[in-house]
Design an enzyme around this catalytic site. Structure first.
Site, mmCIF file in Angstrom:
data_model
loop_
_atom_site.group_PDB
_atom_site.id
_atom_site.type_symbol
_atom_site.label_atom_id
_atom_site.label_comp_id
_atom_site.label_asym_id
_atom_site.label_seq_id
_atom_site.Cartn_x
_atom_site.Cartn_y
_atom_site.Cartn_z
ATOM 1 N N GLU A 49 0.808 -1.219 0.000
ATOM 2 C CA GLU A 49 0.000 0.000 0.000
ATOM 3 C C GLU A 49 0.843 1.272 0.000
ATOM 4 O OE1 GLU A 49 -3.527 0.542 2.216
ATOM 5 O OE2 GLU A 49 -4.365 -1.389 1.674
ATOM 6 N N HIS A 272 -2.328 -0.906 9.994
ATOM 7 C CA HIS A 272 -1.892 -2.278 10.273
ATOM 8 C C HIS A 272 -0.675 -2.226 11.206
ATOM 9 C CE1 HIS A 272 -3.902 -4.674 6.935
ATOM 10 N NE2 HIS A 272 -4.328 -3.441 6.757
#
Lengths: 409, 409
Positions: A49, A272
Site C-alpha cells: 500500500e 496495520h
C-alpha cells in the site's frame, strides 16, 4: 556454510496504508517508517500500500545508505503498492497480476484499480538464493457477506501456484504481505497446504506483540472500531511465511509486532501493525529429496473447499453477466424503437410526435448510457466467468494429481 | 536412461484459425485436424486459435483414444484459443496472461478479447519431466507501421521471463506456438537469447516443407496474397523451440511443415502451415552446471533494442492517455455548462432558452457518451503506461545483472 554460523535475517513487513489525500497523517507516517527502517537496519523490508510513487521515491532516497537496492512493482491504474528495500543486490524481478481482483465499478472499494499482484524478487544473501515474494490480496469488506471471497480464493490459488512453479531453483522461499485472510480461512490453508510454507507466528521461538499475533487491532487509532467489533483482540491478516528447499532449513527465532503505536512514538506506522521476523537459515546435513514435502491428505479437503467457493463465485458471475446482457439488449431495443419513431416523424409519416422532444431525447440519452455501461460490464463479467471456470478446471486437475499421489503412497 | 535408447517425441504445432462464423471451412478443417492427429498418433499436439470450446470438445471426443489427456486454457472474453492434446498424463497446468495485449476498441483486430497468454503444462514422459509451453502472441497487422510492436515485445519479454522462472525444475523445456514474429525480429532474439531455447528449424538434421520453413505461405488458399506480397516465399512465425536442462540434451531429428494443403487432401488445415518436429531426448554423460548456459555479450544489445521499443510504446501510450484525459475534461465542462444553462432556465433567470431543446439534449447525449468513453480509455491507457514503465524498469535491472555477469567473466 557447514562450519559457518547460521545466516540470520531480519525481515520487516508492513501494509503502509499510504493513499494520497485519503490516509490520515500519511506524510508523517511515511517519514516515521523511513526513520525506523534506517535506524533498525533490517535485511529486507517488504511494504504494501505504498500507492504513491512519490512516497516510494522519498523512502528510496532516505534509505539509500542502508538499503542500496529497492524495487517498486508497477501495475494497475495507481500501481500495485508493493515495494521492497533490500541490503543485498536484487538479481531479478517478476510480477504476476492476479486474473481476478474485484470490480471496476466498486469505486468505494477501489481494489480493482490497484492491479493486485504478487511480486517476485531473486536475491542472493551470503551465497544462499532467496526467492522473496511480496503480495497484497483483495480486501474483505464484510465478513458475513463477503462478495469478494471467490476472487480472494482465486488469488490465493494463483499465489500458491505461482510460488510452486517459480521457486524450484531457490534455496529459501519467503513470502510477506497483507493476505487479507484470517489464519483459519480457506485461502490461507490452501496457500500453506499447497506450497508447504510455514507461518512465522506459529513456529517462532519467542513472540512479542499483540495477542494472537494480530495485525489489525482496536488499540490502533486508525482502525475502524466498528469493523473489529466481532474480534475484540483484533485479527491477523499480515504474514511472514517461509520454507527452506532441498539443502536449507529455515527457523523463526523471534517474531515481533507493533502494538498500536510505533515504538517510542505517539502515532502508529499505519492502520496495520508491522511484523518483524528474525529468521535463521541453516544448511541441512543431508539434502532433502526433490520430491518435496509429503502430501497431507487434508489438502484434498482444502482444495475441494476452495473449489466450492470458486463455484459459488462462478454462479454469481454468470448471474451478473446475464443481468448485464439483458439490460444491454433492452437498452438497444429502446434505442432502435426511438430511432424508428424519430425517422418516421422526420419523413412525415407521423406528423404528430406523441412525446415531447425533450423527454424523448432525455430517454435516448439514458438508453445510450445504459447500453454502453451494460455492454462493457457484460464483457467484464464474461472474462470473470472464464477465469473462474479456468481456475475450477485447474483445481479439478490438481485434485486428481493429488489423489493419484496419495493413492500411490 | 543411460543404457536405454534415447526418447523420441513427435510434436504437432498448428495455429488452427478456428473462429466461429468467420473462418472459412472451419468445421471441415477441424474434422481434418482431428483425423490427422488420430491417424498420426503424435506425442503432443499444441494448438492455437481454437476459439470455440465446442470445437475443443469435438476434438477431445474424437481424440480420446489416442490422446487421453488434454487441456484448454481459458482466458479473455472468448478464451485464449490455446489447447494441448497429450498421450501422457498432464500433471499440472498454469496460465500467465500477458499484461499488455492490444486495445479493446480495435474491434477489427480483436486480439484484446482473446486474453493472449502462455500456458504451461507439466508432463512426465518415460521419467523425463517436460515443461511444455504453448502460446500465441499479438498479431502484426502492418509490418511497416506496427502499432502493436511494443506490446508484442513486452509479451516476448514476459514469455521469456515466465519460462526462465518456471522451468527450473524441468528436464526438458518445449515451447510451441504462433509467435507472430519473423526469425530475425527483436522479440524472438530476446526470447531465444534470454531463455537459451533452440530453434527446431535452425537445428534440425533433416527438413521437409516450405522453403525457409515458412508457415504463412502464398500457396495456402486461405492466406491474404496482399499481405504476403513483400515476402514471395512467405514468412515463418510458428515455432517449436526447445532446450534440455542439467541432465538432458535435446536434438531435432527432423522437421516437417505442410506446404499449402493438408497431405493427401484438397484443403489446408488452416491459414497457417502445421509444424511437425521429431525431437530426440538423451541423458547427458555429465550434468551441466546449474549456472546454465553462458551469457552471450550480444544479449545486452538485444535487451537494449527491446527496451527502446518499449520506450517508443511508452511515449505513444502517454500521448493516448493525454488525449483521452483532455477529451474527458472537455466533455465534462460542456456537460457542466449545459447543466448550468438548463438550471438557470428552469429557475426562470433566463426565460429565453437560446438553443432549441432538441439540439441541446442531443449535444448533452454526445457529451455524456464522449465523457464515458474517454474516461474508460484514460484508465485503460494509464494501465498501459504503468505496465510499459514496469517492463522498462525490469529490463534496466536485467541489463545491469547481465553486465555484472559479463564483467565478472
Amino acid at each position: 556454510m557447514d562450519t559457518e554460523p547460521p545466516l540470520q535475517l531480519r525481515i520487516f513487513d508492513l501494509n503502509c496504508w499510504a493513499i494520497r489525500y485519503l490516509s490520515k497523517l500519511r506524510q508523517e507516517r511515511i517519514g516515521l517508517i523511513g526513520d525506523t527502517l534506517s535506524q533498525e537496519g533490517f535485511d529486507l523490508a517488504l511494504l504494501q500500500e505504498v500507492w504513491s510513487e512519490r512516497d516510494y521515491c522519498e523512502l528510496k532516497q532516505k534509505l539509500a545508505a542502508h538499503y542500496p537496492y529497492s524495487h517498486y512493482f508497477k501495475s494497475g491504474v495507481i500501481g500495485s503498492g508493493l515495494c521492497v528495500f533490500s541490503k543485498y543486490p536484487i538479481l531479478d524481478t517478476f510480477l504476476y497480476q492476479y486474473s481476478l481482483n474485484g470490480y471496476p465499478y466498486m469505486l468505494q472499494h477501489g481494489d480493482w484499480f490497484c492491479g493486485k499482484a504478487v511480486g517476485l524478487l531473486v536475491i542472493k544473501i551470503c551465497g544462499v538464493l532467496f526467492h522473496v515474494y511480496v503480495t497484497h490480496l483483495h480486501a474483505e469488506y464484510c465478513r458475513e457477506k463477503d462478495a469478494y471471497l471467490p476472487h480472494r480464493v482465486v488469488q490465493a490459488w494463483e499465489l500458491a501456484q505461482f510460488i510452486q512453479h517459480t521457486a524450484k531453483g531457490a534455496d529459501v522461499v519467503l513470502l510477506g504481505g497483507d493476505l487479507n485472510m484470517h489464519p483459519g480461512d480457506v485461502g490461507i490453508r490452501l496457500l500453506r497446504g499447497w506450497t508447504g510454507l510455514r507461518d512465522s507466528f506459529a513456529d517462532t521461538e519467542t513472540f512479542e506483540g499483540c495477542e494472537d499475533g494480530c495485525t489489525l487491532v482496536p488499540a490502533n487509532c486508525f482502525t475502524s472500531k466498528m469493523d473489529l467489533q466481532p474480534f475484540p483482540l483484533g485479527i491477523r491478516i499480515d504474514y511472514v511465511l517461509y520454507k527452506g528447499l532441498s539443502h536449507f532449513v529455515v527457523k523463526c527465532d523471534s517474531l515481533v509486532t507493533t502494538t498500536g503505536i510505533a515504538p517510542g512514538k505517539s502515532i502508529p506506522y499505519s492502520d496495520h501493525e508491522a511484523v518483524i521476523a528474525t529468521l535463521c537459515v541453516k544448511r541441512r546435513q543431508e539434502a532433502k529429496g526433490l520430491g518435496g514435502s509429503a502430501v497431507e491428505p487434508e489438502l484434498v479437503d482444502v482444495v475441494n473447499e476452495a473449489r466450492t467457493e470458486v463455484r459459488v463465485g462462478l454462479h454469481a458471475a454468470e448471474r451478473q453477466r446475464y443481468t448485464n446482457g439483458r439490460m444491454a439488449i433492452l437498452a438497444l431495443l429502446l434505442l432502435l424503437l426511438q430511432a424508428a419513431m424519430g425517422l418516421s416523424s422526420l419523413v412525415g409519416w407521423d406528423s404528430q410526435q406523441p412525446f415531447p422532444k425533450f423527454s424523448f431525447s432525455l430517454l435516448s440519452l439514458l438508453a445510450t448510457v445504459v447500453l454502453l455501461v451494460s455492454a462493457v460490464l457484460y464483457v467484464f463479467h464474461t472474462i470473470e466467468v472464464r477465469m473462474l471456470q479456468g481456475t475450477e478446471e485447474q483445481m479439478r486437475l490438481a485434485l486428481q494429481a493429488l489423489q493419484d499421489k496419495l493413492g500411490s503412497l
